[in-house]
Design an enzyme around this catalytic site. Structure first.
Site, mmCIF file in Angstrom:
data_model
loop_
_atom_site.group_PDB
_atom_site.id
_atom_site.type_symbol
_atom_site.label_atom_id
_atom_site.label_comp_id
_atom_site.label_asym_id
_atom_site.label_seq_id
_atom_site.Cartn_x
_atom_site.Cartn_y
_atom_site.Cartn_z
ATOM 1 C CD GLU A 106 -2.822 -0.958 2.161
ATOM 2 O OE1 GLU A 106 -3.945 -1.564 2.008
ATOM 3 O OE2 GLU A 106 -2.471 -0.770 3.377
ATOM 4 C CB CYS A 119 2.793 7.839 2.891
ATOM 5 S SG CYS A 119 3.948 6.007 4.578
ATOM 6 C CB CYS A 126 7.569 -4.599 8.638
ATOM 7 S SG CYS A 126 8.247 -3.303 9.776
ATOM 8 C CB CYS A 130 6.117 -1.225 15.995
ATOM 9 S SG CYS A 130 8.072 -1.013 15.527
ATOM 10 C CB CYS A 133 3.148 -0.410 13.208
ATOM 11 S SG CYS A 133 2.721 0.028 11.075
ATOM 12 C CB CYS A 348 0.834 7.092 11.149
ATOM 13 S SG CYS A 348 2.255 6.467 11.888
#
Length: 368
Positions: A106, A119, A126, A130, A133, A348
């Site tokens: 994305e 962005c 990932c 985190c 996230c 975010c």
């Protein structure tokens, strides 16, 4: 939800190398090898990136025979936009992009009064994971190639037109410094005057604090803006929400930031996601003041974007305001980042939450 767009030119798909995975020097070498002047590489770059041409046959300042050679040697493959979602409140657009191997990523276009920011993602999933996230929830699949990183800018430019994308942030899916080589190659094209021609000061790369990448980045790209996702004021806090930080102490990260070769007038941006009852206390604000002492920096406070898919919650606005005031009173420049695109899970910490993307990652994990 808007109709998807596919900007690929089917006539240029062959078994050759994808030309979007080549940097300028590699194309110069190619042209020299076929007894053509190396300036041909700059001409091709201008067609690909400055003009956005999607077919070799349209590169009219090259001879027909040379265009045929390029057609036989290279592919002009771009990923496909499967879906464009628009947040009706603020105009933010989220692109769901399918790569050549059917993996999904994305990208987000954020509209503000004086700028339009893209962005960009650097990985499929990932590995940092985190805990606040959503991108890391379903794990990590692979790094993006230089061409796949660049493609996000090419595709988004078409979607945003006639408005121009003015700023680029590497704050999408993935940890850029864990894909450093492809990041570096992409940045060379984005900043090249023969390609996109973006000023380095219009580009920001965000990292959770991968020290090896941090040191190299300061040397390789001193004019590109650096953002460090800090999010905690103690090692215990940071390890709870950023597991990879177990390999790098908070003191080691702060030391690396103090030693970072900042050019004159530039500052490091420290990003601090405020999480209710975890890192939003007055004591945290005071510790943050001490941590960042003698570092030329500014602080971006980001109240957690609560998606309902995380155990963590957004702090009360009064708590956020108090935290910000303590930092400002200590002399820091502190920006409170307004959430953009939260209605389409584009804010975010929310990328990767699309149902189709989750299903794709789950299928990959099951096959493994």
């Amino acid at each position: 939800m808007e109709q998807s767009n596919n900007f690929s030119d089917a006539s240029t798909k062959n078994s050759g190398e994808n030309i979007y995975d080549k940097i300028l020097e590699e194309l110069e070498d190619f042209f020299l090898c076929i007894n053509e002047p190396e300036y041909r590489a700059k001409q091709v770059f201008q067609w690909l990136y400055a003009k956005g041409i999607l077919g070799f046959q349209n590169m009219t300042n090259l001879s027909l025979s040379l265009r045929q050679v390029l057609q036989e040697k290279f592919r002009l493959n771009l990923p496909t936009i499967l879906e464009v979602q628009t947040d009706k409140n603020d105009g933010t657009k989220k692109l769901l992009i399918q790569l050549i191997d059917s993996k999904l990523i994305e990208s987000v276009i954020i509209y503000e009064e004086e700028k339009v920011t893209l962005c960009i993602s650097s990985q499929v999933g990932c590995p940092v994971n985190c805990k606040f996230c959503l991108t890391g929830i379903h794990g990590f699949t692979r790094n993006l190639s230089q061409g796949e990183i660049i493609a996000q800018l090419l595709l988004s430019t078409k979607i945003a037109a006639p408005v121009r994308i003015t700023n680029i942030v590497f704050m999408g899916m993935g940890e850029p410094f864990l894909n450093y080589n492809e990041l570096a190659r992409a940045l060379k094209i984005i900043t090249s005057g023969d390609a996109f021609g973006y000023s380095p000061r219009r580009i920001t790369v965000s990292t959770v604090g991968i020290l090896s990448g941090l040191k190299k980045f300061g040397s390789d790209f001193p004019k590109v803006n650096l953002a460090v996702s800090l999010n905690a004021t103690t090692d215990d806090q940071r390890q709870k929400i950023i597991p990879v930080s177990q390999k790098h102490s908070l003191s080691g990260l702060i030391k690396a930031c103090r030693e970072y070769p900042l050019p004159l007038r530039k500052r490091i941006t420290f990003e601090y996601v405020l999480i209710k009852d975890l890192n939003d206390s007055e004591k945290d604000a005071l510790r943050l003041i001490k941590l960042l002492k003698q570092i030329r920096c500014k602080i971006n406070l980001i109240p957690l974007n609560d998606s309902g898919l995380s155990q963590f919650k957004t702090p009360d606005p009064r708590v956020v305001e108090k935290f910000q005031r303590i930092l400002i009173d200590a002399g820091y420049t502190v920006l409170l980042r307004k959430s953009k695109g939260s209605n389409i899970l584009a804010a975010c910490g929310q990328l990767g939450a699309s149902r189709n993307l989750f299903e794709d990652m789950d299928d990959e994990k099951n096959r493994d």
